[in-house]
Each structure stands twice: as C-alpha cells, then as structure tokens.
Enzyme design. Structure first.
Site, mmCIF file in Angstrom:
data_model
loop_
_atom_site.group_PDB
_atom_site.id
_atom_site.type_symbol
_atom_site.label_atom_id
_atom_site.label_comp_id
_atom_site.label_asym_id
_atom_site.label_seq_id
_atom_site.Cartn_x
_atom_site.Cartn_y
_atom_site.Cartn_z
ATOM 1 N N VAL A 1 33.553 34.426 33.580
ATOM 2 C CA VAL A 1 34.371 35.415 34.280
ATOM 3 C C VAL A 1 34.388 35.071 35.762
ATOM 4 O O VAL A 1 33.334 35.007 36.412
ATOM 5 C CB VAL A 1 33.829 36.843 34.069
ATOM 6 C CG1 VAL A 1 34.646 37.859 34.860
ATOM 7 C CG2 VAL A 1 33.831 37.197 32.585
ATOM 8 N N CYS A 2 35.561 34.835 36.292
ATOM 9 C CA CYS A 2 35.744 34.420 37.685
ATOM 10 C C CYS A 2 36.208 35.634 38.486
ATOM 11 O O CYS A 2 37.356 36.063 38.357
ATOM 12 C CB CYS A 2 36.781 33.286 37.731
ATOM 13 S SG CYS A 2 36.946 32.526 39.336
ATOM 14 N N LEU A 3 35.311 36.176 39.307
ATOM 15 C CA LEU A 3 35.617 37.427 39.995
ATOM 16 C C LEU A 3 34.793 37.536 41.278
ATOM 17 O O LEU A 3 33.581 37.301 41.268
ATOM 18 C CB LEU A 3 35.308 38.609 39.070
ATOM 19 C CG LEU A 3 35.864 39.980 39.447
ATOM 20 C CD1 LEU A 3 37.393 39.989 39.398
ATOM 21 C CD2 LEU A 3 35.306 41.044 38.519
ATOM 22 N N THR B 1 31.377 35.105 41.636
ATOM 23 C CA THR B 1 31.736 33.872 40.931
ATOM 24 C C THR B 1 33.067 33.330 41.435
ATOM 25 O O THR B 1 33.610 32.385 40.864
ATOM 26 C CB THR B 1 31.820 34.118 39.411
ATOM 27 O OG1 THR B 1 32.711 35.219 39.149
ATOM 28 C CG2 THR B 1 30.447 34.426 38.839
ATOM 29 N N ASN C 1 41.308 34.436 35.227
ATOM 30 C CA ASN C 1 39.951 34.847 35.575
ATOM 31 C C ASN C 1 38.992 34.873 34.389
ATOM 32 O O ASN C 1 37.787 35.064 34.578
ATOM 33 C CB ASN C 1 39.967 36.246 36.200
ATOM 34 C CG ASN C 1 40.739 36.302 37.491
ATOM 35 O OD1 ASN C 1 41.939 36.555 37.479
ATOM 36 N ND2 ASN C 1 40.083 36.053 38.609
#
Length: 322
Positions: A124-126, A131, A117
């Site tokens: 930031v992959c969340l 995102t 993540n």
C-alpha cells in the site's frame, strides 16, 4: 459474530481466529502488547474505542483478542466509483514502537493491481503510513493520526472516482486534459473488471471472520452488480456512473470491445456465484438467465463488431464519393 447493524454483522468486533492474517508471525519485541500498563497497549485500546464508536457504515473492522497488534478491515466500494459494490480487505499491524511509527498495511489483492496505490503484491503506497513522499501534514503524526483516519483516507483518496490520477505523473499533469481523461476512463473500465474478479475470489475464499459478511453483502448487492455489468457492456452508462438507485442513466456511450468481452465472460461467473450465495429466487434466476441470453452473450458481441466494421466501411465509401 454478534448480530449487528448492517447485513446482521457488527461494524466492529473482537474475534479469536487470526490464522490467516498477513502479519501473523510473532515479532521480536512483543512484550508491550501484553502489558496493560504500557503506552502501546493503552494507545491500541484507544484506537479500538475510536473504531467501535466512529466507523461509517461502509467500513468494518475485526481486532483479535490474543493479538492486539493485529487488525483487519474491509471497505465497501463507494457508488460513483469503479469500485462500487466491491469489498476491499486490508490487514494491519501495529509496530512495537506505535504510535511513533505508523501501522503496517497489506492489501489483500488476490494478485490484482486495482489502483496505483494498491499493488498486486499487497503493498500500500500512501503518505499517511510513510510509504510515499508527501507534505508534512499528509504524513503520519504520532499525536493525531489514527487507524480510523487511515481507513477513511484509503476510502476517499485511494478508492475514488478517477484512480488513474492517483498515479504520480498523471497527478502532476492534472485533470481536464482530453488525452488523460480518455486514459482515465479506460483505466476505470479495467478497474471495474478487476473489481468483479476480486468479488469472485472473495466468494470462493472469504477472509476469516468475514465469511458471513461477504456472503450477505454480495447476496444483497447481486442484482445491482449484474445490472451494472449489463449497462456498462451495452453502453447505457459509463463505468463508475451506475446510479445508487440501481439504475444507469440509459444514455448511449461508447464501449470498448475489451470491456464488453471481459464482462461477457464475467457475467455468468458472477451470476453462478451469486446464485450459490442464495441471492435470487427461482423466478429471478430465470429472468436473469433471459437477460444474459438476450443482452450479454458472445453472439451479440460478434454482431456489435460486425456493425462497427460495416459502419466504418460505409463511412469510407461515402468519403470516396463525396
């Protein structure tokens, strides 16, 4: 900074120097942030109050007196994870339409990809900040979601004990499968190495307004970090399982040559950085040097490889004659 509750640093503080913030460049619609009567100003002040009153002792936040749209936070890596004793910094920006749109978040990665993540470029992959795809209740809710919730989610769901399963396909396939668990353990090994490298970067270039905190944190945790490196490299405990009391379980586990060789290189670098930060007295320095010479040294790595090769050869000979 004012004196505070941990490492003599306040968990929440208002500071002035924002010059190294990732989102520093002014935005086209900044008026609302300076208007004390605007909804966005009132909401950010509410966020400040929540953070000042409710931060756990493992999260520290700095907000800026002249740029209330910016915020910086650090999360202390939790025990029981490969992130233990590390510091993980996030630069956050409130968009002009906040809270309709979620905050923008940038991870200060120093070029390391430490989690599915958290990308090496800082992305930031969340789901919570929209995102990443997620169920409706996992996505940003303008009425209920907060920055505190965001930070707690990163701490609990991202910087967890088995980050390998944060990957989309690994999560779908699920835990418990022997092959995936083996890959997860190898991933934890790699993550801990990157955690150590991030520590070195932070000690060389601490983010502004956290200089004192970074030095104090690693000064206090130096012994535990070095002991963990020694235990991991010598197979006394699996990566991420180093005890919160500063001791490993001392049970023998298999260690990859890659992990051991990485820690052989990193241990003296960490040691030197911790000494510069004032972590050890003279007697402690000498004892650690002896431990390094007797435990984590390249000659021992070579001897270990030699023993492994010998055991394999003897095993094959036994099979031939059995």
């Amino acid at each position: 900074m004012a004196a505070g509750t941990s490492n003599n640093v306040e968990p929440f503080d208002v500071v002035s120097d924002d010059t190294d913030h990732y989102f520093l460049m002014p935005r086209p619609e900044m008026e609302g942030f300076g208007n004390k009567g605007s909804n966005v100003y009132k909401r950010i002040m509410r966020e400040w109050k929540i953070l000042a009153q409710s931060l756990p002792d493992s999260i520290y936040v700095r907000v800026y007196e002249k740029r209330i749209d910016l915020l910086r936070a650090t999360i202390v890596g939790a025990a029981g994870t490969p992130y233990h004793d590390g510091l993980f910094f996030f630069d956050i920006a409130f968009p002009p339409g906040y809270p309709i749109n979620p905050p923008e978040v940038h991870y200060r990665s120093y070029g390391y990809f430490i989690n599915p993540n958290l990308y090496s470029d800082g992305h930031v992959c969340l789901s919570l900040i929209n995102t990443w795809i997620g169920k409706t209740h996992e996505r940003w809710d303008p009425c209920r979601s907060t920055v505190l919730q965001l930070l707690l989610s990163i701490q609990a769901l991202v910087l967890n004990d088995k980050p390998f399963f944060n990957d989309f396909w690994a999560e779908i396939l699920g835990r418990g499968r022997v092959l995936l668990e083996k890959q997860s353990r190898a991933y934890n090994d790699a993550v801990f190495v990157l955690n150590c490298r991030t520590m070195l970067c932070l000690l060389r270039r601490p983010p502004l307004n956290f200089e004192t905190f970074v030095v104090c944190h690693f000064r206090n945790q130096a012994r535990a970090i070095l002991s963990a490196c020694d235990d991991y490299a010598n197979g006394r405990v699996k990566v991420g399982h180093y005890g919160v009391d500063g001791k490993g379980s001392k049970s023998k586990v298999r260690v990859s040559g890659k992990l051991r060789e990485s820690l052989v290189v990193l241990y003296p670098q960490l040691f030197k950085s911790f000494v510069r930060s004032g972590a050890f007295s003279g007697s402690e320095e000498e004892r650690l040097r002896m431990e390094k010479r007797n435990g984590l040294c390249k000659s021992n790595v070579s001897r270990t490889k030699y023993r492994v090769i010998v055991r394999k050869v003897i095993g094959r000979i036994k099979k031939l004659y059995s």
